[in-house]
Design an enzyme around this catalytic site. Structure first.
Site, PDB file in Angstrom:
ATOM      1  N   LYS A  48       0.813  -1.222   0.000  1.00 29.85           N
ATOM      2  CA  LYS A  48       0.000   0.000   0.000  1.00 29.85           C
ATOM      3  C   LYS A  48       0.845   1.271   0.000  1.00 29.85           C
ATOM      4  O   LYS A  48       0.434   2.296  -0.532  1.00 29.85           O
ATOM      5  CB  LYS A  48      -0.924   0.008   1.228  1.00 29.85           C
ATOM      6  N   ARG A  49       2.028   1.202   0.592  1.00 23.45           N
ATOM      7  CA  ARG A  49       2.829   2.431   0.674  1.00 23.45           C
ATOM      8  C   ARG A  49       3.355   2.876  -0.697  1.00 23.45           C
ATOM      9  O   ARG A  49       3.818   4.002  -0.848  1.00 23.45           O
ATOM     10  CB  ARG A  49       3.992   2.262   1.654  1.00 23.45           C
TER      11      ARG A  49
END
Length: 470
Positions: free
Chosen positions: A238-239
């Site tokens: 997700k980052r």
């Protein structure tokens, strides 16, 4: 032999782009070889599996157009079948009950770690008689000698020593079957011929092959696809930005752009970058997938998305654009034809979200004029061109591209300036920024009433600027 592939996600979250690529490869392989593509939901993790995740997976598959021929099959509805196989393994002495405590297993693990060895069960209960009535798990009796050969279509031959494999648990204390057992029974019953999955499953494969042999089933051909990395070399997460398939839809990507991008993550056909779905089916083959991990490049995906936006039918883009307009509080029915708006922006927008933002001026007045554009184009020198344009446009009866272009040209000739000296202040006045489609198209889409209203606002801006300067 009819080729049969499967996509078997665990419903513990959204459909990840890595899972989508695996599904795509499996789907393409089945389509190329005239086979069947099966969807199986591996929901034996009762604590983490959710109906919402199942829906997210099905929605993602539908959006991408990866239609399945059979399924979805749910493992939680097949527990009786799995237990039938486990009971047969117990009866034939190929599985056994184990009552070892958690404390003992933790101690075994700690000791192995101290010796810098791979933790594995020591077979303590292999020859003990454990009553079915006392708490226990069921373990598979893994062969303790020999080698398991995985003839991988991507990685080639990979050998595993049975001595390094575990007597893995195939039924938990609560009576529920575990992943490795359920997968094996499903692949056998569903006659799966080719398993294409992420390389994080490679270590499970020798265990599954041993179980398949124990139940008298032929192992499918395996292909383990390397993982996808972020641009920093770490595993995609997700980052790094969006990783959910549906997030890409919400961010304004077209499904064909994401499919085209995913097929090129680890696979290539010469220098070709653009592939239609038919070309993917014709050209793709699993043994041409690279062994190395691939890095996700958002700029490349944006380039592909812009290509597909340009090439797509404007009516289809308008249909897909409509909800993004709604996200901006715009009802496309209250304004110019959305198809015409799409045609005006199709060459420039990289995503549908970007197109919606670019197109907002066609439907609603903007709050503020961009400061840099106002300073450059709404100066005192722009007042006369804008006043003349307003007067001419107010009297204009025919609001078409041709008449609007002629009006701009008429004012520029009357003032003896090039058309940019008239068109740019007019554009900033009507759009609120210095970039838009051609000025004639822009004015046509905005409409007469809004154009005159915005020119008045720009003239007031110039007057106030002059007053403040004075």
């Amino acid at each position: 032999m009819t080729v049969r592939t499967r996509f078997a996600p665990s419903p513990t979250g959204y459909l990840h782009v890595g899972g989508a690529r695996t599904a795509l490869f499996s789907w393409l392989y089945a389509r190329k070889h005239g086979g069947k593509f099966v969807l199986r939901i591996e929901d034996t993790d009762l604590e983490r599996s959710t109906a919402e995740s199942v829906n997210a997976i099905l929605e993602g598959m539908t959006w991408l157009g990866l239609e399945y021929d059979e399924g979805p099959f749910y493992q939680t509805k097949r527990f009786d079948r799995y237990n039938e196989v486990i009971d047969d393994l117990l009866a034939r002495g190929l599985a056994y009950r184990c009552s070892c405590s958690r404390e003992r297993l933790d101690e075994l693990r700690d000791e192995a770690m101290k010796r810098k060895e791979k933790p594995r069960y020591d077979g303590h209960c292999r020859h003990r008689q454990i009553s079915p009535d006392e708490p226990h798990v069921v373990r598979f009796l893994n062969p303790d000698h020999g080698v398991v050969l995985v003839d991988d279509l991507i990685r080639g031959r990979v050998h595993f020593n049975n001595q390094e494999l575990d007597d893995l648990i195939i039924r938990r204390t609560d009576g529920s079957p575990t992943y490795n057992l359920s997968v094996v029974v499903d692949d056998m019953d569903m006659q799966i011929t080719h398993v294409i999955r992420g390389d994080d499953h490679l270590n499970n494969t020798p265990k599954q092959i041993n179980i398949l042999q124990a139940i008298g089933a032929k192992a499918p051909r395996y292909s383990h696809v390397p993982m996808i990395l972020g641009d920093d070399g770490a595993r995609l997460s997700k980052r790094h930005g969006a990783v959910s398939v549906m997030q890409y839809r919400d961010d304004g990507y077209l499904p064909e752009a994401l499919l085209n991008y995913l097929v090129r993550l680890g696979w290539s056909h010469g220098d070709q970058e653009i592939f239609s779905l038919d070309e993917m089916i014709e050209l793709f083959d699993i043994d041409a997938v690279n062994k190395a991990a691939s890095s996700f490049n958002t700029e490349k995906l944006l380039w592909l998305n812009q290509h597909y936006i340009k090439q797509s039918d404007a009516k289809r883009i308008a249909h897909l654009l409509s909800p993004h307009m709604g996200d901006l509080g715009i009802d496309p029915a209250e304004g110019p034809d959305l198809v015409e708006v799409v045609k005006a922006h199709q060459e420039r927008a990289r995503t549908l979200v970007e197109m919606a933002q670019m197109s907002a001026f066609c439907y609603q007045d903007f709050d503020e004029i961009e400061e840099a554009a106002a300073k450059k184009h709404l100066r005192s020198a722009a007042r006369e061109p804008l006043e003349r344009m307003r007067q001419l446009l107010e009297s204009l009866g025919d609001w078409t591209d041709e008449s609007l272009h002629a009006a701009v040209q008429q004012v520029s000739e009357a003032l003896a300036v090039n058309m940019g000296k008239v068109a740019q202040p007019l554009r900033v006045a009507v759009v609120g920024r210095a970039a838009s489609p051609g000025i004639d198209v822009t004015l046509r889409l905005v409409g007469k009433a809004a154009t005159l209203r915005r020119i008045d606002r720009a003239l007031e801006y110039i007057r106030q600027r002059e007053a403040n300067a004075g």
